[in-house]
Design a protein around this motif. Structure first.
Motif, short mmCIF file in Angstrom:
data_model
loop_
_atom_site.label_atom_id
_atom_site.label_comp_id
_atom_site.label_asym_id
_atom_site.label_seq_id
_atom_site.Cartn_x
_atom_site.Cartn_y
_atom_site.Cartn_z
N PRO A 1 0.83 -1.21 0.00
CA PRO A 1 0.00 0.00 0.00
C PRO A 1 0.85 1.24 0.00
O PRO A 1 1.14 1.81 1.04
N GLY B 1 0.98 4.67 -0.24
CA GLY B 1 0.13 5.85 -0.29
C GLY B 1 0.39 6.65 0.96
O GLY B 1 1.31 6.36 1.71
N ALA C 1 -5.75 9.95 -3.03
CA ALA C 1 -4.87 9.05 -2.28
C ALA C 1 -3.96 9.82 -1.36
O ALA C 1 -3.48 9.28 -0.37
N THR D 1 -10.02 4.04 0.34
CA THR D 1 -9.51 2.87 -0.37
C THR D 1 -9.71 2.92 -1.88
O THR D 1 -9.08 2.15 -2.60
N TYR E 1 -6.61 2.87 -4.29
CA TYR E 1 -5.80 1.66 -4.40
C TYR E 1 -6.43 0.65 -5.34
O TYR E 1 -5.77 0.08 -6.21
N GLY F 1 -5.49 -5.64 -5.58
CA GLY F 1 -5.81 -4.29 -5.16
C GLY F 1 -6.83 -4.30 -4.03
O GLY F 1 -6.73 -3.52 -3.07
N VAL G 1 -5.20 -5.09 -0.76
CA VAL G 1 -4.54 -3.90 -0.20
C VAL G 1 -5.57 -3.03 0.49
O VAL G 1 -5.37 -2.55 1.62
#
Lengths: 361, 299, 330
Positions: free
Chosen positions: A356, A358, B125, B161, B164, B210, B213
């Motif tokens: 991740p 970010g 993000a 989210t 992502y 994805g 994640v």
């Protein structure tokens, strides 16, 4: 010809199927053609943009009263007082109400945010780049896979657990072992005065920086590792042919080759550190309204300030406290956005694992 | 002249490596290994303390009963169920929006709209989750009078989210070879059918990665949930509003030794940390399995 | 109504960490009597209790501090209903002082400590109050609440009541601008205070009596606090009741400070523990269940008070509370 596929006659009029049947047929044709996917996709794709606009609008509207009251001096002030909450009448400034004596300043928050992130980067960058080089150039395949797994676990670890680790394990070690040792042995040079002085309780700037570095390391290390893996073999072999040792090759050929990517990942890690909330809130010592006097002193960051004070903000009936938090959120957002835009211009995302990467958890 | 060590060889005088360079080499790689230790060591330490503080006193009541009071007794069942419900909600809402976004950006958008829309979710993000928590609290919970509940929590988590999953969808769709699409068109298959049955199917491993994640992030979030889900010692009720729900990260934060002096509460904090760690490990494992499986079936 | 409705209901409560141990006992006790009502309690802070009650995110907001005039003017349907009487302790971490010694401290000394005028434990002002006790020359480490705390409100009210010069009235509140001292720690929640003091030598702080057992277990010292008459007392049933008797006229809205009451044995830092409730609820069943629980709390709920070192309300105040409870409607 089946009845469900209408024949459209150029002359129209009688002979065409009724409207509902034509509509259903058009819909089915649309689904077949991918038109339905296109339209639902378009609707879905607009939603993030709408959410972004919504967040910006809310922050600006909510933060406007505080901005009108404090003006630009908000960013250079270090006050932090909710004022006399039990006063009988509120003060009025520039048309907005506030409790008498209430004053907020963002400077300690900005300084705290930047200082903790700086410490995190100073620790994380050399460690991550070194780790990535060791993984790619030196470790056998199996070990490299295992270390990659470690990096993924660290990256996926909820930040509240890292905060718990910082408060319960790291903090006491910093307070009892690391800080006294460093403070005693640092030379008496003005530049290094930040390392000397009272060693505190384990809650403070250093522990916050350490905790943040744990979160930033997997981002930089994994990206650097993926980038270094993709450096073509030819330049490296050429360097070896010229007589460079592999350390020299790594330093002079491999790293510069992916330099821009590494810088990009560092900026991404910076974005993560700037937005980190709960882990820092657990170890920073929550000292509002002042700057840390040395490395071990308690402080506060912008994100931690919001998380610690938001739920009680409504006790300020004038709405000033809530408005100040919107201003702080806007400042935080602007800082992290600038760093993230910088990162995306620099890094080409070649990550093969589901990290991740970010900002801000 | 740097010192040389003479090495004999059938080729005669081979210039040997100066000691300075050897030492420099060794120092450099030594430093890199030290860095490696500095990463692996604390990670191991973190994992071991997370497990080690929880496991010795772990009771099964921690996963089978609800919390009582501020952790004075009981377990974490309300928090576990709350986290699960939130996760499912996020997967549904965020998954739908993100897959549609990624799909549109990869297959349909042309010209100016593509960088604009992609820029929008990349900027999204970059927003710290606490800021999104603030907006969710001030607008959804307070202004709209929704109170704490499933709806504001899922909406805020979804916004966090979306980037992502959307990025994963877009990039895995982009990686589907164009020969698939061209072949479908050559065979006369309509674009919609081709997309649904061929292109998206090939991109599914990437999309699922994805989503994993996003799952990890949703499970690990604390700050925004504090202000949208609240906390409850009762099991989640699926009511969308006015119904706070518990979640595991609250227990780690609120019952930790620095916030609570009650030993049973501290134990719940460690237990919650352990459960979260197990969950994250599971997600990573599934991700690796999917990656390995899709590599096997790749072209 | 004094009995809850028959359908199952969850009542949410959050707020004061001082009061949280009491709610943790009340929840199961009430549930065992009326199994259709489940109390979901949480420990946060008084400020959060007031805020949440105002925002409607909780049914009962627990607070050690009564509503401010500004809050009462803005949230007209909120009322603060006392449920019990509590007290605030001053605690410290001085390993060299034996546990049986209760260091004598009063509002003037505390105000000077927290405003930075007294920085060391062996300052003459402190040793003057405590002859015969050897105090170290270490610097005092200040610990206070970082969150919006009713305990802070009580502590700052006390310092101001006894020493308005060193601690002005603008520094009274659930969050205040603490004058910064080196190494000062902001802890979260009463539990945070206990653990911060425990892990920080030479520290001083304030926490509610409901945490006495934790404080003792953490080997922290409890101060004998100076009251308005000049005596130094510990909080117990006798001293709290003595202080209560100094306040005979509680107003109808029950927002009154019980700080620094006169009386030779009066403990100076006592307060009503308030339930902040909205008089207009979303449904009649919720209103009925809230009323029933609150009635129970001020009558049968007094059995649990002793285990958290609280005292029951005087009879006259119970009448006032019941009058406020009766105003809750759906």
């Amino acid at each position: 010809m089946t009845a469900s596929a209408p024949v459209v006659r150029p002359e129209g009029g009688a002979g065409q199927d009724p409207l509902p049947r034509r509509a259903v047929a058009a819909l089915r044709a649309g689904i077949r053609n991918g038109q339905a996917l296109r339209w639902t996709g378009a609707v879905g794709a607009v939603i993030p943009a709408l959410a972004l606009a919504f967040v910006l609008v809310v922050l600006v509207i909510k933060g406007w009263p505080a901005f009108r009251i404090d003006g630009w001096s908000f960013f250079s002030s270090k006050a932090w007082s909710q004022g006399n909450q039990y006063a009988l009448k509120p003060e009025i400034k520039n048309g907005y109400e506030l409790p008498p004596g209430a004053a907020y300043g963002a400077l300690p928050l900005i300084v705290g945010t930047l200082a903790t992130s700086l410490i995190a980067l100073i620790i994380a960058v050399p460690v991550s780049v070194g780790t990535a080089l060791a993984i790619v150039e030196r470790l056998p395949r199996r070990l490299a896979y295992a270390v990659g797994l470690f990096l993924e676990v660290l990256a996926g670890m909820p930040s509240v657990i890292i905060g718990l680790f910082g408060a319960v394990t790291l903090g006491p070690i910093v307070a009892h072992d690391i800080a006294p040792y460093v403070a005693r042995n640092v030379p008496d040079v003005p530049v290094l005065s930040y390392f000397a002085g009272k060693t505190g309780s384990g809650y403070g700037l250093l522990t916050s920086g350490l905790v943040l570095s744990l979160m930033v390391i997997p981002i930089i290390a994994a990206t650097t590792r993926d980038l270094v893996r993709q450096v073509p073999i030819l330049p490296r072999e050429g360097a070896l042919a010229l007589g460079m040792s592999d350390a020299q090759t790594a330093r002079r050929v491999t790293l510069p080759w992916v330099g821009a990517g590494i810088v990009g990942s560092v900026v991404l890690g910076l974005g993560r550190a700037l937005g980190e909330t709960i882990a820092v809130a657990m170890v920073c010592g929550a000292s509002f309204g002042s700057f840390p006097s040395n490395l071990y002193d308690t402080m506060i960051t912008a994100a931690a300030a919001i998380v610690l004070t938001l739920e009680a903000a409504l006790t300020d009936a004038t709405g000033y406290a809530l408005s100040v938090l919107a201003e702080i959120g806007l400042v935080l957002m602007v800082i992290t956005l600038l760093t993230n835009i910088g990162a995306r211009l620099l890094v080409r995302r070649v990550s093969s694992t589901a990290l991740p990467v970010g900002a801000g958890i | 002249m740097a010192a040389h060590r003479q090495t004999a060889g059938s080729l005669g005088q081979i210039p040997s490596v100066p000691i300075r360079r050897r030492v420099g080499n060794a120092l450099f790689w030594g430093a890199c290994f030290l860095a490696l230790l500095l990463v692996v060591g604390p990670t191991l330490w973190l994992i071991i303390t997370t497990i080690g503080k929880a496991l010795p006193h772990f009771h099964w009541t921690a996963v089978s009963s609800d919390t009582v009071g501020a952790g004075t007794a009981g377990g974490l069942l309300n928090a576990i169920l709350g986290t699960l419900v939130l996760t499912v909600g996020v997967l549904i809402v965020s998954g739908t929006i993100s897959i549609l976004t990624g799909l549109y950006l990869s297959e349909f958008s042309r010209g100016r709209s593509r960088p604009l829309l992609r820029g929008a979710y990349e900027v999204l993000a970059g927003i710290p989750s606490i800021v999104l928590g603030y907006v969710g609290y001030v607008v959804l919970v307070v202004q709209f009078h929704w109170g704490y509940g499933l709806l504001p929590a899922v909406l805020v988590l979804s916004v966090i989210t979306i980037p992502y999953i959307a990025k994963a969808t877009e990039s895995s769709l982009a990686q589907v070879p164009s020969s698939y699409r061209e072949g479908a068109e050559a065979l006369g298959i309509s674009q919609g059918w081709a997309l649904r049955k061929i292109v998206i199917k090939s991109a599914i491993p990437g999309i699922i990665t994805g989503m994993l994640v996003a799952l990890a992030i949703a499970v690990g979030e604390t700050a925004p949930l504090l202000f949208t889900a609240g906390w409850s010692t009762t099991n989640p009720s699926f009511a969308l509003t006015h119904s706070p729900l518990g979640f595991l990260t609250y227990a780690v934060w609120e019952f930790s030794p620095s916030n609570s002096p009650i030993n049973s509460a501290n134990q719940l904090s460690y237990d919650a940390g352990l459960i979260l760690l197990v969950f994250v490990l599971l997600l990573i494992l599934i991700g690796r399995l999917i990656a390995a499986r899709s590599r096997r079936y790749a072209e | 109504m004094t009995t809850p409705a028959s359908g199952s209901q969850t009542i949410s409560e959050t707020g004061s960490s001082l009061m949280a141990p009491l709610f943790a006992l009340w929840g199961p006790a009430y549930h065992s009597q009326f199994s259709q009502v489940t109390l979901s309690t949480a420990s946060s802070s008084s400020g959060v209790g007031i805020s949440s009650a105002a925002a409607g995110t909780t049914n009962i907001g627990a607070s050690d501090a009564y509503l401010s005039p500004a809050d009462m003017a803005k949230y007209t349907t909120l009322e603060n209903i006392p449920l019990a009487v509590a007290a605030l302790m001053v605690v410290y971490n001085l390993p060299s002082v034996p546990a049986s010694t209760n260091l004598k401290l009063n509002g003037t000394v505390l105000a000077k400590i927290y405003s930075g005028k007294i920085t060391k434990w062996n300052d003459p002002a402190i040793t003057a109050l405590n002859p015969g006790v050897t105090l170290p020359s270490a610097s005092i480490v200040l610990v206070h609440r970082a969150d919006s705390s009713g305990s802070t409100f009580l502590f700052t009210s006390y310092m101001n009541a006894q020493d308005p010069t060193d601690w002005s009235s603008s520094l009274i509140g659930t969050t205040v601008a603490w004058p910064k001292q080196p190494g000062e720690i902001g802890a979260t929640g009463s539990g945070g205070i206990v653990s911060s003091v425990k892990t920080t030598p030479d520290s001083i702080s304030y926490v509610g009596v409901s945490y006495l057992s934790k404080v003792t277990a953490a080997k922290e010292g409890e101060a004998a606090v100076g009251n308005a008459s000049g005596s130094f007392v510990l909080p117990n049933t006798a001293t709290i009741d003595a202080a209560l008797s100094a306040f005979t006229s509680t107003p109808a809205n029950e927002a009154i400070s019980l700080i620094n009451g006169s009386g030779a044995q009066a403990y100076p830092i006592i307060n009503y523990e308030y339930a902040i409730v909205n008089t207009s609820q979303s449904s009649t069943t919720l209103a009925q269940d809230l009323q029933a629980f609150l009635y129970w709390a001020v009558t049968s709920g007094t059995t649990q008070l002793a285990s958290v070192n609280f005292q029951p309300l005087p009879a006259s105040v119970v009448t006032l509370s019941e009058a406020q409870i009766a105003k809750i409607s759906g």
